[in-house]
Design a protein around this motif. Structure first.
Motif, short mmCIF file in Angstrom:
data_model
loop_
_atom_site.label_atom_id
_atom_site.label_comp_id
_atom_site.label_asym_id
_atom_site.label_seq_id
_atom_site.Cartn_x
_atom_site.Cartn_y
_atom_site.Cartn_z
N ALA A 84 6.10 -0.55 49.32
CA ALA A 84 5.36 -1.51 50.14
C ALA A 84 4.46 -2.41 49.33
CB ALA A 84 4.53 -0.77 51.19
N THR A 85 4.05 -1.95 48.16
CA THR A 85 3.14 -2.75 47.33
C THR A 85 3.78 -3.12 45.99
OG1 THR A 85 2.10 -0.76 46.42
CG2 THR A 85 1.10 -1.71 48.39
N SER A 86 5.09 -3.16 45.96
CA SER A 86 5.78 -3.52 44.72
C SER A 86 6.01 -5.02 44.66
CB SER A 86 7.12 -2.79 44.61
OG SER A 86 8.04 -3.34 45.53
N LEU A 87 6.28 -5.50 43.48
CA LEU A 87 6.58 -6.92 43.32
C LEU A 87 7.90 -7.29 44.00
CD1 LEU A 87 5.51 -7.65 39.63
CD2 LEU A 87 4.28 -8.18 41.73
N ALA A 136 15.91 -7.02 40.50
CA ALA A 136 15.38 -6.53 41.77
C ALA A 136 14.84 -5.11 41.62
CB ALA A 136 16.45 -6.57 42.86
N ARG A 137 15.56 -4.28 40.91
CA ARG A 137 15.11 -2.89 40.67
C ARG A 137 13.83 -2.88 39.85
NH1 ARG A 137 18.39 1.05 43.37
NH2 ARG A 137 20.40 0.05 43.64
N LEU A 138 13.76 -3.76 38.84
CA LEU A 138 12.56 -3.83 38.00
C LEU A 138 11.35 -4.28 38.81
CD1 LEU A 138 11.37 -3.48 35.20
CD2 LEU A 138 11.99 -5.85 34.71
N LEU A 139 11.52 -5.31 39.63
CA LEU A 139 10.41 -5.76 40.47
C LEU A 139 10.04 -4.69 41.50
CD1 LEU A 139 11.36 -9.49 41.07
CD2 LEU A 139 9.53 -8.60 39.61
N GLY A 140 11.02 -3.91 41.94
CA GLY A 140 10.75 -2.84 42.89
C GLY A 140 9.97 -1.69 42.27
N VAL A 141 10.09 -1.51 40.97
CA VAL A 141 9.39 -0.43 40.28
C VAL A 141 7.96 -0.83 39.92
CG1 VAL A 141 9.39 0.97 38.18
CG2 VAL A 141 11.51 0.60 39.40
N VAL A 142 7.73 -2.11 39.70
CA VAL A 142 6.40 -2.58 39.31
C VAL A 142 5.53 -2.70 40.56
CG1 VAL A 142 5.08 -4.45 38.25
CG2 VAL A 142 7.29 -3.80 37.32
N ALA A 143 4.56 -1.81 40.67
CA ALA A 143 3.67 -1.76 41.83
C ALA A 143 2.33 -2.42 41.50
CB ALA A 143 3.44 -0.32 42.26
N ILE A 144 1.88 -3.25 42.40
CA ILE A 144 0.64 -4.00 42.20
C ILE A 144 -0.55 -3.07 41.96
CG2 ILE A 144 -0.98 -5.59 43.33
CD1 ILE A 144 1.56 -6.65 44.86
N PHE A 145 -0.63 -2.00 42.71
CA PHE A 145 -1.77 -1.10 42.59
C PHE A 145 -1.72 -0.27 41.30
CE2 PHE A 145 -2.11 -2.28 46.99
CZ PHE A 145 -3.47 -2.38 47.17
N ILE A 146 -0.53 -0.03 40.78
CA ILE A 146 -0.45 0.66 39.50
C ILE A 146 -0.90 -0.28 38.38
CG2 ILE A 146 1.09 1.77 37.83
CD1 ILE A 146 2.57 3.01 40.18
N VAL A 147 -0.55 -1.54 38.49
CA VAL A 147 -1.03 -2.53 37.52
C VAL A 147 -2.56 -2.58 37.57
CG1 VAL A 147 -1.08 -5.00 36.95
CG2 VAL A 147 1.09 -3.89 37.52
N TRP A 148 -3.12 -2.57 38.75
CA TRP A 148 -4.58 -2.57 38.92
C TRP A 148 -5.17 -1.31 38.28
CZ3 TRP A 148 -7.15 -2.68 44.45
CH2 TRP A 148 -8.53 -2.88 44.32
N GLY A 169 8.55 2.55 30.87
CA GLY A 169 8.98 3.49 31.91
C GLY A 169 9.61 2.78 33.09
N ALA A 170 9.02 1.66 33.50
CA ALA A 170 9.56 0.89 34.63
C ALA A 170 10.94 0.34 34.30
CB ALA A 170 8.61 -0.24 35.00
#
Length: 187
Positions: free
Chosen positions: A113-116, A130-142, A173-174
């Motif tokens: 829900a909070t992924s790119l 698409a899979r890469l953007l799905g793994v990158v989560a905005i809150f994990i970046v934060w 990892g992503a």
């Protein structure tokens, strides 16, 4: 609370089926029935992980931070100081839960829900981007940014080198996870 709703329970079963299929497992009717029978226990398991798993994860991460700081010769941080940085940076995950719950309910899905990938849905679902953007989560970046800031204060060094290292580890990892998913998905 989301897992106590009918939408949440169906989303939990769908998520488990997707995860098993992404590892190559074939889901039979019996397997599906077993997964559906376990859904009422999912809120209890989730609550136990939050109440027991997170503190254990914080303790292990703080010990690793303290060990790594000593290893690279950045000074003597106490375990309590390292734990403080880890726990405070992790507070962002509570915010993520509050933000993701209504999005998950509206999407009738768990996760992402909070992924790119949600923000930029331009690529085909099974492609590597698409899979890469799905793994990158905005809150994990934060969380990585907060962790880098806390560690730079703790070890009295610049933030950028720590952030680069943490983002490099996260990106590696992503990318590995996205590549694995994309290859299993038939890209």
């Amino acid at each position: 609370g989301f897992l106590l709703t009918r939408v949440g329970q169906l989303a939990a079963v769908d998520e488990q089926v997707r995860q098993l299929e992404s590892f190559g497992a074939a889901i039979s009717d019996d397997s599906y029935d077993t997964l559906r029978d376990l859904v009422p226990y999912r809120p209890i398991v989730s609550a136990a992980f939050i109440l027991l798993g997170w503190p254990i994860l914080w303790l292990l991460t703080a010990r690793a931070v303290q060990w790594f700081g000593r290893r690279v010769g950045r000074g003597e941080a106490t375990f309590g100081q390292a734990l403080t940085v880890v726990v405070h940076a992790s507070a962002v995950f509570a915010v993520r839960a509050v933000v993701a719950a209504p999005i998950n309910y509206a999407r009738e899905s768990i996760g992402g829900a909070t992924s790119l990938g949600i923000i930029m849905p331009a690529f085909g679902e099974s492609t590597f981007p698409a899979r890469l953007l799905g793994v990158v989560a905005i809150f994990i970046v934060w969380w990585v940014v907060l962790g880098a800031l806390g560690l730079s204060v703790l070890y009295q060094t610049r933030t950028l080198p720590i952030a680069r290292w943490l983002f490099g580890a996260y990106a590696g990892g992503a990318a590995a996870l996205a590549l694995t998913q994309a290859l299993r998905g038939g890209v």
